[in-house]
Motif scaffolding. Structure first.
Motif, short mmCIF file in Angstrom:
data_model
loop_
_atom_site.label_atom_id
_atom_site.label_comp_id
_atom_site.label_asym_id
_atom_site.label_seq_id
_atom_site.Cartn_x
_atom_site.Cartn_y
_atom_site.Cartn_z
N THR A 204 -8.44 5.94 6.56
CA THR A 204 -7.65 6.90 5.80
C THR A 204 -6.23 6.99 6.36
OG1 THR A 204 -9.62 8.19 5.26
CG2 THR A 204 -7.50 9.31 5.06
N LEU A 205 -6.11 7.02 7.66
CA LEU A 205 -4.80 7.13 8.30
C LEU A 205 -4.00 5.84 8.29
CD1 LEU A 205 -5.62 9.29 11.46
CD2 LEU A 205 -4.35 9.98 9.43
N LYS B 196 -3.04 0.14 -0.61
CA LYS B 196 -3.49 1.44 -1.11
C LYS B 196 -2.31 2.13 -1.77
CE LYS B 196 -7.18 2.65 2.10
NZ LYS B 196 -7.59 3.62 3.12
N ALA B 197 -2.61 3.05 -2.65
CA ALA B 197 -1.55 3.77 -3.35
C ALA B 197 -0.76 4.66 -2.39
CB ALA B 197 -2.15 4.61 -4.48
N HIS B 198 -1.44 5.28 -1.44
CA HIS B 198 -0.79 6.18 -0.50
C HIS B 198 -1.03 5.70 0.93
CE1 HIS B 198 -0.06 8.91 -3.79
NE2 HIS B 198 -1.34 8.84 -4.10
N VAL B 199 0.05 5.43 1.63
CA VAL B 199 -0.03 4.97 3.02
C VAL B 199 0.45 6.09 3.92
CG1 VAL B 199 0.84 3.30 4.68
CG2 VAL B 199 0.31 2.56 2.35
N ILE B 200 -0.40 6.52 4.83
CA ILE B 200 -0.01 7.57 5.79
C ILE B 200 0.69 6.92 6.98
CG2 ILE B 200 -0.84 9.41 7.30
CD1 ILE B 200 -3.14 9.81 5.23
N ILE B 201 0.00 5.97 7.62
CA ILE B 201 0.58 5.21 8.72
C ILE B 201 0.46 3.74 8.36
CG2 ILE B 201 0.46 4.64 11.18
CD1 ILE B 201 -0.85 7.43 11.59
N ALA B 202 1.59 3.08 8.20
CA ALA B 202 1.61 1.67 7.80
C ALA B 202 1.22 0.77 8.98
CB ALA B 202 2.98 1.29 7.29
N VAL B 203 0.33 -0.17 8.70
CA VAL B 203 -0.09 -1.14 9.71
C VAL B 203 -0.09 -2.53 9.08
CG1 VAL B 203 -1.50 0.50 11.03
CG2 VAL B 203 -2.55 -0.78 9.15
N PRO B 204 -0.01 -3.56 9.92
CA PRO B 204 -0.09 -4.92 9.39
C PRO B 204 -1.45 -5.19 8.74
CG PRO B 204 0.63 -4.92 11.69
CD PRO B 204 0.19 -3.52 11.35
N GLY B 205 -1.49 -6.19 7.87
CA GLY B 205 -2.72 -6.55 7.18
C GLY B 205 -3.87 -6.87 8.12
#
Length: 123
Positions: free
Chosen positions: A50-51, A58-67
């Motif tokens: 989720t974070l 995802k439509a909403h990214v809280i914390i962006a991370v690499p694939g």
């Protein structure tokens, strides 16, 4: 490689089903040892994905991370579903979970290729 996320409705359904199994089997197996571990396992299995997510996935990214991080989170879910289903349930229930996780691995390949492409970095 296309910058658009691949259509993966079947993969999404299998992935989500496997996640549900992980969310149930993991605390079920851990509850006999510690209610705290059981509760923490649910927080980890639901909270981390989720974070942390990859932009565009995802439509909403809280914390962006690499694939690659998103892939590792999926692998965590798959491993939890398989390992803890075998620990918590009889083999007649764990075998289908193992097959479900294997099918999920196969169907996730297109999405994972897309996730590791040059365009799937966390910004």
């Amino acid at each position: 490689m296309s910058s658009r996320r691949p259509d993966d409705r079947a993969a999404s359904a299998l992935r989500f089903t496997t996640e549900l199994v992980a969310w149930v089997a993991t605390p079920w197996a851990l509850a006999g040892h510690s209610w705290l571990l059981a509760a923490l396992s649910v927080l980890i299995l639901i909270g981390l994905p989720t974070l942390f997510s990859t932009p565009g996935d995802k439509a909403h990214v809280i914390i962006a991370v690499p694939g690659r991080v998103t892939i590792l989170l999926v692998l965590l879910q798959l491993a939890a579903a398989v390992v803890f289903s075998w620990l918590a349930w009889p083999s007649w229930a764990a075998v289908p979970v193992t097959l479900l996780a294997a099918a999920t691995l196969v169907t996730e390949r297109r999405r994972w290729r897309w996730l590791v492409s040059a365009n799937r970095r966390a910004d």
